[in-house]
Design a protein around this motif. Structure first.
Motif, PDB file in Angstrom:
ATOM      1  N   LEU A   4       0.925  -1.203   0.148  1.00 47.90           N
ATOM      2  CA  LEU A   4      -0.047  -0.054   0.132  1.00 47.90           C
ATOM      3  C   LEU A   4       0.762   1.341  -0.144  1.00 47.90           C
ATOM      4  CD1 LEU A   4      -2.659  -1.055   2.474  1.00 47.90           C
ATOM      5  CD2 LEU A   4      -2.893  -1.013  -0.056  1.00 47.90           C
ATOM      6  N   ILE A   5       2.026   1.111   0.269  1.00 50.54           N
ATOM      7  CA  ILE A   5       3.104   2.272   0.456  1.00 50.54           C
ATOM      8  C   ILE A   5       3.857   2.040  -0.932  1.00 50.54           C
ATOM      9  CG2 ILE A   5       4.954   3.587   1.436  1.00 50.54           C
ATOM     10  CD1 ILE A   5       2.287   4.118   2.701  1.00 50.54           C
ATOM     11  N   ASN A   6       3.901   2.854  -1.983  1.00 48.80           N
ATOM     12  CA  ASN A   6       4.733   2.472  -3.114  1.00 48.80           C
ATOM     13  C   ASN A   6       5.588   3.981  -3.257  1.00 48.80           C
ATOM     14  OD1 ASN A   6       5.873   2.317  -5.682  1.00 48.80           O
ATOM     15  ND2 ASN A   6       4.252   1.019  -6.260  1.00 48.80           N
ATOM     16  N   LEU A   7       6.664   4.073  -2.960  1.00 48.62           N
ATOM     17  CA  LEU A   7       7.277   5.449  -3.157  1.00 48.62           C
ATOM     18  C   LEU A   7       7.965   5.651  -4.539  1.00 48.62           C
ATOM     19  CD1 LEU A   7       9.118   5.492   0.329  1.00 48.62           C
ATOM     20  CD2 LEU A   7       6.996   6.626  -0.332  1.00 48.62           C
ATOM     21  N   ASP A   8       7.625   4.907  -5.484  1.00 47.11           N
ATOM     22  CA  ASP A   8       8.023   4.782  -6.878  1.00 47.11           C
ATOM     23  C   ASP A   8       7.835   6.531  -7.458  1.00 47.11           C
ATOM     24  OD1 ASP A   8       9.674   2.647  -6.526  1.00 47.11           O
ATOM     25  OD2 ASP A   8       8.167   1.624  -7.640  1.00 47.11           O
ATOM     26  N   PRO A   9       6.645   6.810  -7.282  1.00 50.19           N
ATOM     27  CA  PRO A   9       6.020   8.076  -7.864  1.00 50.19           C
ATOM     28  C   PRO A   9       6.248   9.185  -6.757  1.00 50.19           C
ATOM     29  CG  PRO A   9       4.057   6.993  -7.186  1.00 50.19           C
ATOM     30  CD  PRO A   9       5.338   5.974  -6.833  1.00 50.19           C
ATOM     31  N   ALA A  10       6.880   9.184  -5.923  1.00 55.82           N
ATOM     32  CA  ALA A  10       6.938  10.204  -4.645  1.00 55.82           C
ATOM     33  C   ALA A  10       7.721  11.294  -5.383  1.00 55.82           C
ATOM     34  CB  ALA A  10       7.624   9.634  -3.476  1.00 55.82           C
ATOM     35  N   LEU A  11       8.797  11.299  -5.959  1.00 54.94           N
ATOM     36  CA  LEU A  11       9.411  12.338  -6.454  1.00 54.94           C
ATOM     37  C   LEU A  11       8.569  13.185  -7.297  1.00 54.94           C
ATOM     38  CD1 LEU A  11      11.865  14.105  -6.474  1.00 54.94           C
ATOM     39  CD2 LEU A  11      12.824  12.800  -8.096  1.00 54.94           C
ATOM     40  N   GLU A  12       7.997  12.405  -8.424  1.00 57.34           N
ATOM     41  CA  GLU A  12       7.218  13.236  -9.567  1.00 57.34           C
ATOM     42  C   GLU A  12       5.768  13.853  -8.798  1.00 57.34           C
ATOM     43  OE1 GLU A  12       8.249   9.971  -9.598  1.00 57.34           O
ATOM     44  OE2 GLU A  12       9.039   9.646 -11.383  1.00 57.34           O
ATOM     45  N   VAL A  13       5.293  13.259  -7.752  1.00 56.54           N
ATOM     46  CA  VAL A  13       4.177  13.793  -7.005  1.00 56.54           C
ATOM     47  C   VAL A  13       4.419  14.970  -6.476  1.00 56.54           C
ATOM     48  CG1 VAL A  13       2.404  13.315  -5.355  1.00 56.54           C
ATOM     49  CG2 VAL A  13       2.981  11.564  -6.836  1.00 56.54           C
ATOM     50  N   ALA A  14       5.869  14.877  -6.092  1.00 57.76           N
ATOM     51  CA  ALA A  14       6.128  16.158  -5.099  1.00 57.76           C
ATOM     52  C   ALA A  14       6.409  17.314  -5.766  1.00 57.76           C
ATOM     53  CB  ALA A  14       7.379  15.866  -4.401  1.00 57.76           C
ATOM     54  N   LEU A  15       7.146  16.965  -7.248  1.00 58.08           N
ATOM     55  CA  LEU A  15       7.487  18.088  -8.121  1.00 58.08           C
ATOM     56  C   LEU A  15       6.146  18.566  -8.803  1.00 58.08           C
ATOM     57  CD1 LEU A  15      10.462  16.303 -10.136  1.00 58.08           C
ATOM     58  CD2 LEU A  15      10.361  18.256  -8.628  1.00 58.08           C
ATOM     59  N   LEU A  16       5.325  17.658  -9.025  1.00 55.70           N
ATOM     60  CA  LEU A  16       3.688  18.268  -9.550  1.00 55.70           C
ATOM     61  C   LEU A  16       2.949  18.961  -8.575  1.00 55.70           C
ATOM     62  CD1 LEU A  16       1.991  17.973 -12.026  1.00 55.70           C
ATOM     63  CD2 LEU A  16       0.818  16.025 -11.018  1.00 55.70           C
ATOM     64  N   GLY A  17       3.257  18.782  -7.153  1.00 56.91           N
ATOM     65  CA  GLY A  17       2.631  19.676  -6.313  1.00 56.91           C
ATOM     66  C   GLY A  17       3.426  20.968  -6.111  1.00 56.91           C
ATOM     67  N   ALA A  18       4.809  21.061  -6.211  1.00 56.66           N
ATOM     68  CA  ALA A  18       5.445  22.245  -6.181  1.00 56.66           C
ATOM     69  C   ALA A  18       4.964  22.998  -7.508  1.00 56.66           C
ATOM     70  CB  ALA A  18       7.111  21.978  -6.352  1.00 56.66           C
ATOM     71  N   TRP A 111      -9.386  10.269  -9.452  1.00 57.81           N
ATOM     72  CA  TRP A 111      -8.840  11.726  -9.734  1.00 57.81           C
ATOM     73  C   TRP A 111      -9.208  12.520  -8.592  1.00 57.81           C
ATOM     74  CZ3 TRP A 111      -5.650  13.810 -12.847  1.00 57.81           C
ATOM     75  CH2 TRP A 111      -5.373  13.263 -14.132  1.00 57.81           C
ATOM     76  N   ILE A 112     -10.424  12.450  -7.667  1.00 56.84           N
ATOM     77  CA  ILE A 112     -10.740  13.396  -6.792  1.00 56.84           C
ATOM     78  C   ILE A 112      -9.581  13.108  -5.568  1.00 56.84           C
ATOM     79  CG2 ILE A 112     -12.238  13.611  -4.767  1.00 56.84           C
ATOM     80  CD1 ILE A 112     -14.631  12.872  -6.733  1.00 56.84           C
ATOM     81  N   GLU A 113      -9.184  11.807  -5.530  1.00 57.08           N
ATOM     82  CA  GLU A 113      -8.130  11.486  -4.442  1.00 57.08           C
ATOM     83  C   GLU A 113      -6.832  12.082  -4.843  1.00 57.08           C
ATOM     84  OE1 GLU A 113      -5.985   9.656  -1.143  1.00 57.08           O
ATOM     85  OE2 GLU A 113      -7.988  10.565  -1.380  1.00 57.08           O
ATOM     86  N   MET A 114      -6.403  11.917  -6.087  1.00 58.27           N
ATOM     87  CA  MET A 114      -5.132  12.536  -6.479  1.00 58.27           C
ATOM     88  C   MET A 114      -5.040  14.008  -6.462  1.00 58.27           C
ATOM     89  SD  MET A 114      -3.046  10.030  -6.646  1.00 58.27           S
ATOM     90  CE  MET A 114      -1.757  10.969  -7.103  1.00 58.27           C
ATOM     91  N   VAL A 115      -6.177  14.709  -6.777  1.00 59.25           N
ATOM     92  CA  VAL A 115      -6.244  15.937  -6.689  1.00 59.25           C
ATOM     93  C   VAL A 115      -5.951  16.521  -5.368  1.00 59.25           C
ATOM     94  CG1 VAL A 115      -7.641  18.028  -7.193  1.00 59.25           C
ATOM     95  CG2 VAL A 115      -7.368  16.526  -8.692  1.00 59.25           C
ATOM     96  N   THR A 121       0.317  18.307  -1.440  1.00 57.70           N
ATOM     97  CA  THR A 121       1.685  18.585  -1.935  1.00 57.70           C
ATOM     98  C   THR A 121       1.903  19.854  -1.969  1.00 57.70           C
ATOM     99  OG1 THR A 121       1.789  16.300  -2.757  1.00 57.70           O
ATOM    100  CG2 THR A 121       3.562  17.642  -3.202  1.00 57.70           C
ATOM    101  N   ALA A 122       1.274  20.756  -2.941  1.00 59.68           N
ATOM    102  CA  ALA A 122       1.515  22.061  -3.024  1.00 59.68           C
ATOM    103  C   ALA A 122       1.349  22.725  -1.546  1.00 59.68           C
ATOM    104  CB  ALA A 122       0.478  22.704  -3.941  1.00 59.68           C
ATOM    105  N   VAL A 123       0.648  22.616  -0.722  1.00 55.92           N
ATOM    106  CA  VAL A 123       0.656  23.226   0.485  1.00 55.92           C
ATOM    107  C   VAL A 123       2.055  22.816   1.349  1.00 55.92           C
ATOM    108  CG1 VAL A 123      -0.388  23.325   2.885  1.00 55.92           C
ATOM    109  CG2 VAL A 123      -1.652  23.517   0.916  1.00 55.92           C
TER     110      VAL A 123
END
Length: 411
Positions: A4-18, A111-115, A121-123
């Motif tokens: 349930l914890i998959n950190l593979d996309p963590a960097l991409e999600v962080a960059l997208l939030g930034a 989509w609701i969950e990911m938004v 992440t933006a905050v």
């Protein structure tokens, strides 16, 4: 559990939030430049206000995620089936939805969950940037102590951990409730930071009168009652106990229906369960609902009384127009909460009313913290004002010419 914890996309999600955070920052920065905004303290305030605004948005969108049953729209964290977005996870989402059409996974819910995660992440990116800049600019006259933004950074990391636990523990009520309480704590923390930056513009005599007023201490008691009521409201929402009572003022045609308080407030149990392998009973859900309803009466009366007290406060002879306005705002927000809460019950928990109720709770935290946080300023100009007023300003230890530490501001 590990899947349930998959950190593979963590960097991409962080960059997208930034990148998402850069959009409102760019708009606000452009407008601030046109208005001739100068100096780090002024920019620090603008960015903190923006972060506070987005945090309140995040609280409401988190409620939207929960109320649309989208909390498990992506059953792993922080991405969606190990991908950065539901676009890339289209096949997995389609397969899960085909297997269980009425289940928690669908393209809309994903989509609701990911938004929600992108906004969170933006905050987080904004708070991280504020912390880095605060330490870089520390010691500038009028700037906020970097320990404030450091506290906010610790808070947002803890909220991220709760977000992960929300998914891995399958929306366990105590975790989701803690997540919402933590969100309200963030609203209060960021409001206090804005207030500390603003307080230097308040007349010194009025500020000192308010710091010594018994009415301010009473306000902390009102805030404590509100915090307890928010926790109870979160427990109602996360257990889906709103519709246990569908009439007002009675419940199930009785003034005191059958209730099971022991099961209702058994904290460590799965969603919809009683903690012993069976389903939670209607009596337990009724107990959850009724405790929140009865507490609402007490909190409503406290807000009305405190609003009236603020409107009557004389400011120690210095005038108290800001607090009179705060009293009116508290009355309006109390009325907002009453109407939205009643609408949830009698109209069958419509989404708009439920979101309005969550927004009202966040705004009450914001306004009460705005009223109560009146830190002793530590800027050079404030010291001059105190000297002119013939008063002595006692500095907390290990501080320079910047606004107060978190510990000093909330007392």
């Amino acid at each position: 559990m590990l899947g349930l914890i998959n950190l593979d996309p963590a960097l991409e999600v962080a960059l997208l939030g930034a990148l998402l955070a850069l959009l409102p920052v760019s708009v606000v920065a452009l407008r601030a430049r046109r208005q001739g905004l100068r100096g780090w303290p002024a920019w620090q305030r603008v960015l903190t206000v923006l972060t506070l605004f987005l945090t309140i948005d995040l609280v409401v969108f988190g409620a939207f995620t929960r109320l649309t049953d989208s909390g498990l729209g992506c059953p792993d964290w922080p991405g969606c089936y190990g991908q950065t977005s539901p676009f890339a996870a289209h096949e997995q989402i389609s397969a899960a939805h085909a297997t269980l059409p009425t289940g928690p996974v669908s393209h809309g819910k994903a989509w609701i969950e990911m938004v929600h995660r992108y906004l969170a992440t933006a905050v987080g990116a904004l708070i991280t940037a504020l912390m880095v800049l605060a330490w870089w600019m520390r010691g500038r006259p009028g700037a906020l102590s970097p320990w404030w933004s450091t506290a906010a950074f610790i808070w947002v990391c803890a909220q991220g951990a709760f977000g992960a636990l929300t998914v891995t523990l399958k929306l366990q009520p105590i975790i989701v409730t803690g997540h919402l309480i933590g969100a309200m704590l963030g609203v209060g923390l960021l409001t206090a930071q804005v207030r500390v930056l603003d307080v230097v513009h308040m007349p010194v005599a009025l500020r000192l009168a308010w710091q010594q007023a018994p009415l301010r201490k009473l306000g902390w008691a009102v805030l404590a009652l509100l915090a307890l009521q928010i926790a109870l409201g979160a427990w109602v929402s996360t257990n889906y106990a709103v519709l246990a009572c569908t009439e007002v003022p009675q419940c199930q045609g009785q003034w005191w229906p059958q209730m099971d308080f022991q099961m209702g407030f058994h904290l460590l149990r799965p969603l919809g369960g009683d903690g012993q392998g069976a389903f939670i009973t209607l009596a337990a859900l009724t107990a959850i609902h009724m405790v929140h309803r009865l507490m609402a009466v007490l909190v409503l009366l406290a807000l009305i009384a405190y609003g009236a007290a603020l409107r009557r406060w004389s400011g120690g002879g210095q005038g108290a127009q800001p607090w009179r306005q705060d009293g009116r705002v508290l009355w309006l927000l109390a009325g907002w909460q009453l109407l939205s809460g009643l609408s949830n019950v009698v109209l069958g928990w419509p989404l708009v009313a439920a979101l309005a109720h969550t927004l009202g709770a966040a705004l009450l935290v914001w306004r009460l913290m705005h009223v109560l946080t009146c830190a002793t300023p530590l800027t050079a100009s404030a010291r001059n004002q105190h000297a002119e007023a013939g008063r002595t300003l006692t500095d907390p230890p290990h501080q320079g010419l910047h606004a107060g530490e978190p510990q000093a501001s909330a007392s």
